[in-house]
Design a protein around this motif. Structure first.
Motif, PDB file in Angstrom:
ATOM      1  N   LEU A   7       0.851  -1.088  -0.045  1.00 57.91           N
ATOM      2  CA  LEU A   7      -0.123   0.020   0.055  1.00 57.91           C
ATOM      3  C   LEU A   7       0.913   1.319  -0.038  1.00 57.91           C
ATOM      4  O   LEU A   7       1.731   1.324   0.850  1.00 57.91           O
ATOM      5  CB  LEU A   7      -0.787   0.093   1.242  1.00 57.91           C
ATOM      6  N   TRP A   8       0.546   1.982  -1.079  1.00 59.22           N
ATOM      7  CA  TRP A   8       1.605   3.458  -1.071  1.00 59.22           C
ATOM      8  C   TRP A   8       0.608   4.557  -0.817  1.00 59.22           C
ATOM      9  O   TRP A   8      -0.238   4.845  -1.386  1.00 59.22           O
ATOM     10  CB  TRP A   8       2.132   3.351  -2.688  1.00 59.22           C
ATOM     11  N   ALA A  67      -7.505   4.078  -6.738  1.00 58.69           N
ATOM     12  CA  ALA A  67      -8.873   4.322  -5.986  1.00 58.69           C
ATOM     13  C   ALA A  67      -9.876   4.173  -7.050  1.00 58.69           C
ATOM     14  O   ALA A  67     -10.976   3.631  -6.622  1.00 58.69           O
ATOM     15  CB  ALA A  67      -8.898   5.928  -5.779  1.00 58.69           C
ATOM     16  N   ASP A  68     -10.047   4.298  -8.421  1.00 56.47           N
ATOM     17  CA  ASP A  68     -10.994   4.005  -9.185  1.00 56.47           C
ATOM     18  C   ASP A  68     -11.196   2.216  -9.113  1.00 56.47           C
ATOM     19  O   ASP A  68     -12.209   1.767  -9.986  1.00 56.47           O
ATOM     20  CB  ASP A  68     -10.932   4.585 -10.608  1.00 56.47           C
ATOM     21  N   SER A  69     -10.343   1.603  -8.728  1.00 48.78           N
ATOM     22  CA  SER A  69     -10.734   0.190  -8.646  1.00 48.78           C
ATOM     23  C   SER A  69     -11.433  -0.187  -7.492  1.00 48.78           C
ATOM     24  O   SER A  69     -11.570  -1.436  -7.469  1.00 48.78           O
ATOM     25  CB  SER A  69      -9.031  -0.502  -8.677  1.00 48.78           C
ATOM     26  N   PHE A  70     -11.808   0.671  -6.504  1.00 49.13           N
ATOM     27  CA  PHE A  70     -12.126   0.061  -5.321  1.00 49.13           C
ATOM     28  C   PHE A  70     -13.696   0.866  -5.277  1.00 49.13           C
ATOM     29  O   PHE A  70     -13.652   2.075  -5.883  1.00 49.13           O
ATOM     30  CB  PHE A  70     -11.532   0.640  -4.008  1.00 49.13           C
ATOM     31  N   GLU A  72     -15.270   1.738  -2.384  1.00 51.55           N
ATOM     32  CA  GLU A  72     -15.277   2.473  -1.185  1.00 51.55           C
ATOM     33  C   GLU A  72     -14.032   3.445  -1.272  1.00 51.55           C
ATOM     34  O   GLU A  72     -13.200   3.149  -2.100  1.00 51.55           O
ATOM     35  CB  GLU A  72     -15.119   1.530   0.258  1.00 51.55           C
ATOM     36  N   GLU A  73     -14.103   4.536  -0.553  1.00 55.65           N
ATOM     37  CA  GLU A  73     -13.029   5.549  -0.586  1.00 55.65           C
ATOM     38  C   GLU A  73     -11.866   4.487   0.239  1.00 55.65           C
ATOM     39  O   GLU A  73     -12.215   4.007   1.082  1.00 55.65           O
ATOM     40  CB  GLU A  73     -13.272   6.714   0.193  1.00 55.65           C
ATOM     41  N   VAL A  74     -10.626   5.007  -0.380  1.00 49.31           N
ATOM     42  CA  VAL A  74      -9.548   4.297   0.367  1.00 49.31           C
ATOM     43  C   VAL A  74      -8.307   5.358   0.755  1.00 49.31           C
ATOM     44  O   VAL A  74      -8.192   6.333   0.436  1.00 49.31           O
ATOM     45  CB  VAL A  74      -8.570   3.215  -0.571  1.00 49.31           C
ATOM     46  N   PRO A  75      -7.822   4.885   1.976  1.00 46.10           N
ATOM     47  CA  PRO A  75      -6.753   6.018   2.582  1.00 46.10           C
ATOM     48  C   PRO A  75      -5.292   5.873   1.947  1.00 46.10           C
ATOM     49  O   PRO A  75      -4.346   6.034   2.814  1.00 46.10           O
ATOM     50  CB  PRO A  75      -6.923   5.578   4.113  1.00 46.10           C
ATOM     51  N   PHE A  76      -5.266   5.262   0.706  1.00 48.24           N
ATOM     52  CA  PHE A  76      -3.861   5.434   0.062  1.00 48.24           C
ATOM     53  C   PHE A  76      -4.280   5.537  -1.263  1.00 48.24           C
ATOM     54  O   PHE A  76      -5.074   5.822  -1.821  1.00 48.24           O
ATOM     55  CB  PHE A  76      -3.209   3.846   0.407  1.00 48.24           C
ATOM     56  N   ASP A  77      -2.984   5.656  -2.046  1.00 45.13           N
ATOM     57  CA  ASP A  77      -2.868   6.430  -3.361  1.00 45.13           C
ATOM     58  C   ASP A  77      -2.947   5.028  -4.213  1.00 45.13           C
ATOM     59  O   ASP A  77      -3.899   4.855  -5.316  1.00 45.13           O
ATOM     60  CB  ASP A  77      -1.720   6.953  -3.946  1.00 45.13           C
ATOM     61  N   TYR A  78      -2.465   3.881  -3.893  1.00 41.00           N
ATOM     62  CA  TYR A  78      -2.707   2.528  -4.835  1.00 41.00           C
ATOM     63  C   TYR A  78      -2.173   1.456  -3.993  1.00 41.00           C
ATOM     64  O   TYR A  78      -1.359   1.512  -3.084  1.00 41.00           O
ATOM     65  CB  TYR A  78      -1.989   2.715  -6.095  1.00 41.00           C
TER      66      TYR A  78
END
Length: 92
Positions: A7-8, A67-70, A72-78
């Motif tokens: 996770l980055w 993020a567009d692969s998820f 829900e909102e994610v707290p990381f860039d990818y």
């Protein structure tokens, strides 16, 4: 097969995990099962495999889920995945 999941955020590694699958499953099943295990470890939903993600993975055995692969909102860039070791044909 051994796969590294990372996770980055802002070019910094937040978390990582390496998953090894020694089952007799197909390569695709091993990747999908390992992705599921990594997502459970990171407490994430499974990302969607977009066309660019599939193409990158086929070409280089590594890919990024942005993020567009998820849903829900994610707290990381990818989320980056990278195959570290492939199975040797005929090896058990």
């Amino acid at each position: 097969m051994k796969i590294w999941f990372k996770l980055w955020k802002n070019s910094k590694l937040l978390r990582d995990v390496t998953i090894e699958d020694t089952s007799d499953e197909t390569r695709t099943h091993k990747v999908m099962n390992s992705l599921g295990e990594a997502c459970r470890t990171f407490d994430l939903e499974r990302p969607m495999w977009l066309d660019r993600t599939v193409a990158d993975f086929k070409e280089s055995a590594r890919a990024r889920f942005y993020a567009d692969s998820f849903i829900e909102e994610v707290p990381f860039d990818y989320l980056e995945i990278e195959v570290l070791e492939e199975d040797v044909i005929g090896e058990k």
